[in-house]
Design a protein around this motif. Structure first.
Motif, PDB file in Angstrom:
ATOM      1  N   GLY A  90      17.578  61.558  18.174  1.00 61.75           N
ATOM      2  CA  GLY A  90      16.152  61.648  17.895  1.00 61.75           C
ATOM      3  C   GLY A  90      15.791  61.626  16.425  1.00 61.75           C
ATOM      4  N   ALA A  91      14.621  61.065  16.132  1.00 61.40           N
ATOM      5  CA  ALA A  91      14.097  61.044  14.771  1.00 61.40           C
ATOM      6  C   ALA A  91      13.638  62.436  14.343  1.00 61.40           C
ATOM      7  CB  ALA A  91      12.941  60.054  14.659  1.00 61.40           C
ATOM      8  N   ALA A  92      13.468  63.306  15.314  1.00 59.62           N
ATOM      9  CA  ALA A  92      13.193  64.722  15.052  1.00 59.62           C
ATOM     10  C   ALA A  92      14.192  65.502  15.898  1.00 59.62           C
ATOM     11  CB  ALA A  92      11.761  65.080  15.445  1.00 59.62           C
ATOM     12  N   CYS A  93      14.699  66.585  15.351  1.00 63.25           N
ATOM     13  CA  CYS A  93      15.686  67.355  16.113  1.00 63.25           C
ATOM     14  C   CYS A  93      15.668  68.808  15.662  1.00 63.25           C
ATOM     15  CB  CYS A  93      17.091  66.768  15.971  1.00 63.25           C
ATOM     16  SG  CYS A  93      17.809  66.901  14.317  1.00 63.25           S
ATOM     17  N   GLY A  94      16.195  69.648  16.533  1.00 66.31           N
ATOM     18  CA  GLY A  94      16.326  71.056  16.204  1.00 66.31           C
ATOM     19  C   GLY A  94      17.580  71.305  15.389  1.00 66.31           C
ATOM     20  N   GLU A  95      17.758  72.546  14.987  1.00 68.81           N
ATOM     21  CA  GLU A  95      18.875  72.918  14.120  1.00 68.81           C
ATOM     22  C   GLU A  95      20.234  72.653  14.763  1.00 68.81           C
ATOM     23  OE1 GLU A  95      20.888  73.669  10.910  1.00 68.81           O
ATOM     24  OE2 GLU A  95      18.717  73.496  10.934  1.00 68.81           O
ATOM     25  N   GLU A  96      20.381  72.893  16.055  1.00 73.35           N
ATOM     26  CA  GLU A  96      21.682  72.677  16.716  1.00 73.35           C
ATOM     27  C   GLU A  96      22.082  71.203  16.697  1.00 73.35           C
ATOM     28  OE1 GLU A  96      25.309  73.314  18.709  1.00 73.35           O
ATOM     29  OE2 GLU A  96      24.030  74.564  17.457  1.00 73.35           O
ATOM     30  N   HIS A  97      21.153  70.316  17.024  1.00 76.48           N
ATOM     31  CA  HIS A  97      21.479  68.884  16.985  1.00 76.48           C
ATOM     32  C   HIS A  97      21.678  68.409  15.553  1.00 76.48           C
ATOM     33  CE1 HIS A  97      19.872  68.094  21.276  1.00 76.48           C
ATOM     34  NE2 HIS A  97      21.114  68.541  21.266  1.00 76.48           N
ATOM     35  N   ARG A  98      20.945  68.988  14.625  1.00 74.61           N
ATOM     36  CA  ARG A  98      21.154  68.645  13.215  1.00 74.61           C
ATOM     37  C   ARG A  98      22.570  69.015  12.785  1.00 74.61           C
ATOM     38  NH1 ARG A  98      21.332  68.552   8.301  1.00 74.61           N
ATOM     39  NH2 ARG A  98      21.468  70.405   7.128  1.00 74.61           N
ATOM     40  N   ARG A  99      23.019  70.208  13.164  1.00 81.14           N
ATOM     41  CA  ARG A  99      24.375  70.638  12.815  1.00 81.14           C
ATOM     42  C   ARG A  99      25.417  69.735  13.470  1.00 81.14           C
ATOM     43  NH1 ARG A  99      28.387  72.810  15.043  1.00 81.14           N
ATOM     44  NH2 ARG A  99      27.333  73.367  16.958  1.00 81.14           N
ATOM     45  N   LEU A 100      25.234  69.434  14.753  1.00 81.15           N
ATOM     46  CA  LEU A 100      26.181  68.551  15.450  1.00 81.15           C
ATOM     47  C   LEU A 100      26.235  67.173  14.785  1.00 81.15           C
ATOM     48  CD1 LEU A 100      25.394  69.390  19.191  1.00 81.15           C
ATOM     49  CD2 LEU A 100      27.501  69.951  17.944  1.00 81.15           C
ATOM     50  N   ALA A 101      25.070  66.640  14.425  1.00 83.10           N
ATOM     51  CA  ALA A 101      25.023  65.319  13.795  1.00 83.10           C
ATOM     52  C   ALA A 101      25.676  65.339  12.415  1.00 83.10           C
ATOM     53  CB  ALA A 101      23.570  64.846  13.692  1.00 83.10           C
ATOM     54  N   TYR A 102      25.400  66.365  11.623  1.00 88.00           N
ATOM     55  CA  TYR A 102      26.005  66.485  10.294  1.00 88.00           C
ATOM     56  C   TYR A 102      27.533  66.518  10.414  1.00 88.00           C
ATOM     57  CZ  TYR A 102      27.120  68.320   5.671  1.00 88.00           C
ATOM     58  OH  TYR A 102      27.651  68.491   4.411  1.00 88.00           O
ATOM     59  N   ASP A 103      28.039  67.371  11.283  1.00 85.63           N
ATOM     60  CA  ASP A 103      29.492  67.491  11.457  1.00 85.63           C
ATOM     61  C   ASP A 103      30.093  66.201  12.009  1.00 85.63           C
ATOM     62  OD1 ASP A 103      29.274  70.074  10.482  1.00 85.63           O
ATOM     63  OD2 ASP A 103      29.503  71.036  12.438  1.00 85.63           O
ATOM     64  N   THR A 104      29.362  65.513  12.870  1.00 90.22           N
ATOM     65  CA  THR A 104      29.830  64.221  13.393  1.00 90.22           C
ATOM     66  C   THR A 104      29.916  63.207  12.262  1.00 90.22           C
ATOM     67  OG1 THR A 104      28.916  64.668  15.590  1.00 90.22           O
ATOM     68  CG2 THR A 104      29.307  62.354  15.020  1.00 90.22           C
ATOM     69  N   GLY A 105      28.916  63.179  11.399  1.00 86.75           N
ATOM     70  CA  GLY A 105      28.950  62.277  10.247  1.00 86.75           C
ATOM     71  C   GLY A 105      30.133  62.549   9.339  1.00 86.75           C
ATOM     72  N   ARG A 106      30.425  63.822   9.095  1.00 85.35           N
ATOM     73  CA  ARG A 106      31.599  64.167   8.262  1.00 85.35           C
ATOM     74  C   ARG A 106      32.884  63.665   8.900  1.00 85.35           C
ATOM     75  NH1 ARG A 106      31.347  67.749   3.804  1.00 85.35           N
ATOM     76  NH2 ARG A 106      33.577  68.003   4.080  1.00 85.35           N
ATOM     77  N   GLY A 162      16.577  56.575  10.004  1.00 81.84           N
ATOM     78  CA  GLY A 162      15.425  57.459   9.914  1.00 81.84           C
ATOM     79  C   GLY A 162      15.804  58.913   9.750  1.00 81.84           C
ATOM     80  N   GLY A 163      14.900  59.791  10.222  1.00 83.08           N
ATOM     81  CA  GLY A 163      15.089  61.225  10.076  1.00 83.08           C
ATOM     82  C   GLY A 163      15.848  61.840  11.231  1.00 83.08           C
ATOM     83  N   GLY A 164      15.771  63.147  11.337  1.00 79.31           N
ATOM     84  CA  GLY A 164      16.382  63.882  12.444  1.00 79.31           C
ATOM     85  C   GLY A 164      17.887  63.727  12.500  1.00 79.31           C
ATOM     86  N   VAL A 165      18.385  63.369  13.672  1.00 82.10           N
ATOM     87  CA  VAL A 165      19.827  63.188  13.884  1.00 82.10           C
ATOM     88  C   VAL A 165      20.385  62.142  12.929  1.00 82.10           C
ATOM     89  CG1 VAL A 165      21.494  62.231  15.537  1.00 82.10           C
ATOM     90  CG2 VAL A 165      19.928  64.046  16.247  1.00 82.10           C
ATOM     91  N   MET A 166      19.634  61.059  12.718  1.00 77.70           N
ATOM     92  CA  MET A 166      20.112  59.975  11.851  1.00 77.70           C
ATOM     93  C   MET A 166      20.325  60.469  10.419  1.00 77.70           C
ATOM     94  SD  MET A 166      17.590  56.992  13.333  1.00 77.70           S
ATOM     95  CE  MET A 166      16.192  58.102  13.563  1.00 77.70           C
ATOM     96  N   ALA A 167      19.369  61.221   9.889  1.00 80.21           N
ATOM     97  CA  ALA A 167      19.486  61.734   8.525  1.00 80.21           C
ATOM     98  C   ALA A 167      20.616  62.753   8.418  1.00 80.21           C
ATOM     99  CB  ALA A 167      18.166  62.365   8.080  1.00 80.21           C
ATOM    100  N   ALA A 168      20.737  63.614   9.417  1.00 78.15           N
ATOM    101  CA  ALA A 168      21.801  64.632   9.381  1.00 78.15           C
ATOM    102  C   ALA A 168      23.181  63.989   9.443  1.00 78.15           C
ATOM    103  CB  ALA A 168      21.613  65.631  10.519  1.00 78.15           C
ATOM    104  N   ALA A 169      23.349  62.987  10.300  1.00 79.82           N
ATOM    105  CA  ALA A 169      24.646  62.307  10.400  1.00 79.82           C
ATOM    106  C   ALA A 169      24.982  61.588   9.100  1.00 79.82           C
ATOM    107  CB  ALA A 169      24.639  61.328  11.571  1.00 79.82           C
ATOM    108  N   ALA A 170      23.996  60.916   8.514  1.00 76.60           N
ATOM    109  CA  ALA A 170      24.222  60.216   7.251  1.00 76.60           C
ATOM    110  C   ALA A 170      24.532  61.205   6.128  1.00 76.60           C
ATOM    111  CB  ALA A 170      23.003  59.362   6.899  1.00 76.60           C
ATOM    112  N   GLU A 171      23.844  62.324   6.120  1.00 80.11           N
ATOM    113  CA  GLU A 171      24.126  63.353   5.110  1.00 80.11           C
ATOM    114  C   GLU A 171      25.558  63.858   5.236  1.00 80.11           C
ATOM    115  OE1 GLU A 171      22.447  67.675   3.524  1.00 80.11           O
ATOM    116  OE2 GLU A 171      21.604  66.810   5.357  1.00 80.11           O
TER     117      GLU A 171
END
Length: 164
Positions: free
Chosen positions: A13-29, A42-51
């Motif tokens: 999602g382009a918008a997400c809660g903290e849990e999905h943000r954390r999962l996406a960030y760790d997946t990106g790493r 875009g934002g949300g999961v996409m931004a967290a994974a890219a970060e």
């Protein structure tokens, strides 16, 4: 500089809660360790994974819906923005550009990406995402589930090796 050949897309999602943000960030790493991260830019999961991928020293590619940065500004963690001018049809470009897709949470757009990926022979790993089964109830071999980002990336890498 030689780039790793494995391309893993993260859908969510382009918008997400903290849990999905954390999962996406760790997946990106985790993706940064094995290849290139693709996402919708875009934002949300996409931004967290890219970060997460950037923090892990990886390359991030955003497949954006607009024809320019003015139409579709990429999130600040995208190193290589690809402007398609295709709107939501860019989801097909994203999944066809990947060896495997990891879905983190998500809404209707994520469901469409999952369906397109499977339709075109790309393996999909679900990480707290849609629960799906075909009407026949038969197991879909291209669709798996993971319980953690590390498990999701390992499953994507294994499945990508088996994909056409």
């Amino acid at each position: 500089m030689q780039l790793p050949g494995l391309r893993i897309a993260v859908a969510g999602g382009a918008a997400c809660g903290e849990e999905h943000r954390r999962l996406a960030y760790d997946t990106g790493r985790e993706i940064a360790r094995v290849g290139v991260l693709l996402c919708g830019g875009g934002g949300g999961v996409m931004a967290a994974a890219a970060e997460g991928a950037r923090a892990g020293g990886g390359l991030t590619v955003g497949i954006l819906p607009g024809a320019s940065a003015a139409e579709s500004p990429p999130n600040p963690h995208i190193q290589l923005p690809i402007y398609t001018g295709l709107g939501q049809a860019r989801n097909l470009v994203l999944v066809l550009s990947a060896h495997a897709v990891i879905a983190v949470g998500g809404e209707w757009g994520t469901l469409a990406e999952i369906a397109m990926a499977i339709k075109h022979g790309r393996p999909v790993v679900r990480l707290d995402s849609w629960r799906l089964e075909p009407p026949s109830g038969a197991r879909e071999p291209l669709l798996t589930r993971a319980d953690s980002p590390a498990q999701a990336v390992a499953a994507a890498v294994a499945a990508a090796g088996e994909a056409p």
